[in-house]
Design an enzyme around this catalytic site. Structure first.
Site, mmCIF file in Angstrom:
data_model
loop_
_atom_site.group_PDB
_atom_site.id
_atom_site.type_symbol
_atom_site.label_atom_id
_atom_site.label_comp_id
_atom_site.label_asym_id
_atom_site.label_seq_id
_atom_site.Cartn_x
_atom_site.Cartn_y
_atom_site.Cartn_z
ATOM 1 N N SER A 1 -9.038 -1.635 6.718
ATOM 2 C CA SER A 1 -8.962 -3.082 6.489
ATOM 3 C C SER A 1 -9.263 -3.834 7.780
ATOM 4 C CB SER A 1 -7.559 -3.474 6.000
ATOM 5 O OG SER A 1 -7.347 -2.987 4.696
ATOM 6 N N SER B 1 -4.599 -6.844 4.349
ATOM 7 C CA SER B 1 -3.769 -5.659 4.078
ATOM 8 C C SER B 1 -3.648 -5.489 2.578
ATOM 9 C CB SER B 1 -2.375 -5.830 4.705
ATOM 10 O OG SER B 1 -1.496 -4.835 4.207
ATOM 11 N N GLY C 1 -0.114 -5.348 1.741
ATOM 12 C CA GLY C 1 0.662 -6.476 2.261
ATOM 13 C C GLY C 1 1.922 -6.048 2.975
ATOM 14 N N THR D 1 1.799 -3.567 5.782
ATOM 15 C CA THR D 1 1.510 -2.862 7.028
ATOM 16 C C THR D 1 2.328 -3.476 8.170
ATOM 17 O OG1 THR D 1 -0.735 -2.715 6.152
ATOM 18 C CG2 THR D 1 -0.393 -2.013 8.431
ATOM 19 N N GLU E 1 -10.894 -2.070 0.068
ATOM 20 C CA GLU E 1 -11.630 -2.303 1.318
ATOM 21 C C GLU E 1 -13.083 -2.708 1.046
ATOM 22 O OE1 GLU E 1 -8.648 1.086 2.906
ATOM 23 O OE2 GLU E 1 -10.746 1.604 2.531
#
Lengths: 207, 207, 207, 207
Positions: free
Chosen positions: C59, C98, C101, C103, C173
């Site tokens: 990402s 992310s 959401g 990370t 991604e």
């Protein structure tokens, strides 16, 4: 617009200041701490554990320079921020470099490493910092605030100015660079790695 | 398997060796070369030109550490290898760091910069190297081979060993790091930038 | 040992799978979210604010590719992980990518940005994730789990296998990469930037 | 100054344009080239050879994303530009990504790899480019110029505009990203690596 520089005021003095600082640090850095740091490194090497080096900003660059040399020695080493970083497991070694010991992303990363059972070696100026407190072994490398009296003296008397000279974390970063390069020589000796071995492991295509 | 380290043989000696090398270099580095390097930097700053710093391997890391400080001084600076690098134009400044002056990717990049009319400042140990020859200004920072006789003496007599001590490019890299950090202080003075100004330009979110 | 590959089983199917996923996402991604994201970007551009792009792992690479294009458009843009990153101030824009959401390093960094008053734009699959909850604007790009039923169908029926195909975060991604590249074209139109303008801002020395 | 965005003109169309381009490419990419590329990869894996991925700019980011997945598959993989890059030896594999096949630093690096006996796999749009000509295996992924007639048609007829849409190398980069992600799935099958295996090799501390 073109500027002419007529006279150098600081360059050579500051080179001497920083070198003198390194000399002083070589006298006061703890042999006991260095031995414990080397034990972590040698055990990681002999047990083929991953060594992940990390730091933010210029401390991170110093860490990367150390990581390169660990690779030349034959360590299974990686640096945080590279694209290629494997998972960290129990008994792997994380080396965290932070003058203040308070850099948020580094503490977050060190805590994540600790939670999976990795060993943490901290290089910092502050033994009571959050980073130092969560680490297994700490090597204290003094930063500017630690010897401010002497430094102020140096600045005022020798150079006739009132501001501290090498700005921000410079003294910590440069001293740590040289300290870690000195660890590399000790590791060459302990692990029986010659300079030629290291040269053979040096990147031949790199930027 | 657990290893105990009973005794340190090299760490403190090597710290002293490197610091001593920096002290020697501070005596022999050319004031004239430094002045010309500073002129390139100050002119880039005053004319708001881009400064691109580049080097391969550990020299590249030393260059990145310098690039960070240039940013703290208010330079419009970038480092080769970062994701964000703008195009280089006529009169921009490229700073190329290579002990040997022969690193292929750096020469390729410096030639590309020269072809668009950028100024090239080289930091190298070899005034006759390809990098030095294509550069506008060269600052010679000695590497190990340049003072090998003394160093061998040091190694043999003082430390009782035969191998050179700090391996590969270590002396060049560490001395260049400290030299460039010393340039920063000279630039602070010339440009009237205080440490507080630099601190205000320091990243607050970084790895 | 030499291996011969006789037959391709997946390559072309997976290319189609991912492309189809992007097509589906183009139908379901929220126009309202996209407009709000564009407003943050256009305001950052017109007020000359810094835009910092960040993400971990792949990402983060998608974010870097977006950051490059923002630079080509004339944004004052940086990416977390580069050496050169300026401080983030009030009203600057941070774009955090992310899938989950969750990370940790990204949330730590986003919180630091928020604490200085920066705006946060999140690209994530999860509207209730910690990252989404602390952000000013969220664009939801679905990840694999979001359309698992269809995907499982695709996998089972068309390709005759039971495992999901594009592994881990691939669909998020790749779809985010294409979504962000599509935002760039919208920004070209809004800001009146031509492809030639972008080409002129493209690095001419880069790795 | 605050801008309101009232209407989206391009985002969804461009997402469809890029996805459609990937679909077209999945039909025309050469199976023979893919098989030969897979053979290089599988032989590197089975003989435990180093795989170095490289590209400049956004192609380099696509390469890094591929390098991460190769690591998840268990390859001994590195990416040019990372701090940690080992030397390349005879029979190692270098994967070079360049739409034009003319990027100077990449050709310099590929030539250096070739000179030590490494195999070169090129991903490029141009079979006659310098990069393609020095490579052992080439996979052609079309870039915009290769299907310009169709694209112009698409742009003019469907969207009513005259400029090409996805700017610069976008179509090559996004298509290559998805192509390489599709190779990963083929490699999972050939090498018997499950998604769970990959997840176990995923970084747990990363930026």
């Amino acid at each position: 617009m073109t500027t002419k520089i007529e006279e150098l005021k600081y360059v050579k003095n500051i080179m001497r200041e920083i070198a003198t600082y390194v000399l002083k640090t070589s006298e006061i850095v703890s042999e006991e701490q260095i031995k414990r740091a080397l034990e972590l490194l040698v055990n990681a090497y002999r047990n083929n554990k991953t060594v992940l080096v990390m730091g933010a900003g210029r401390s991170g660059l110093v860490g990367r320079a150390f990581g390169m040399r660990l690779m030349h020695l034959g360590f299974r080493t990686y640096v945080l921020g590279d694209t290629i970083v494997p998972p960290i497991r129990k008994e792997d070694l994380v080396i965290a470099i932070s003058g203040s010991g308070r850099t948020k992303l580094i503490i977050t990363a060190a805590e994540a490493a600790k939670s999976v059972g990795a060993k943490i070696l901290a290089i910092t100026s502050f033994p009571d910092s959050p980073l130092a407190l969560l680490s297994d072994v700490v090597v204290i490398i003094p930063g500017r605030t630690k010897i401010s009296a002497e430094e102020d003296y140096f600045a005022r008397q020798i150079l006739g100015i009132h501001e501290p000279l090498a700005p921000l974390g410079t003294l910590f970063e440069d001293t740590t660079m040289i300290f870690l390069d000195s660890l590399i020589v000790e590791l060459m000796s302990i692990l029986g790695v010659s300079e030629k071995d290291m040269s053979n492991r040096h990147a031949n295509i790199e930027l």
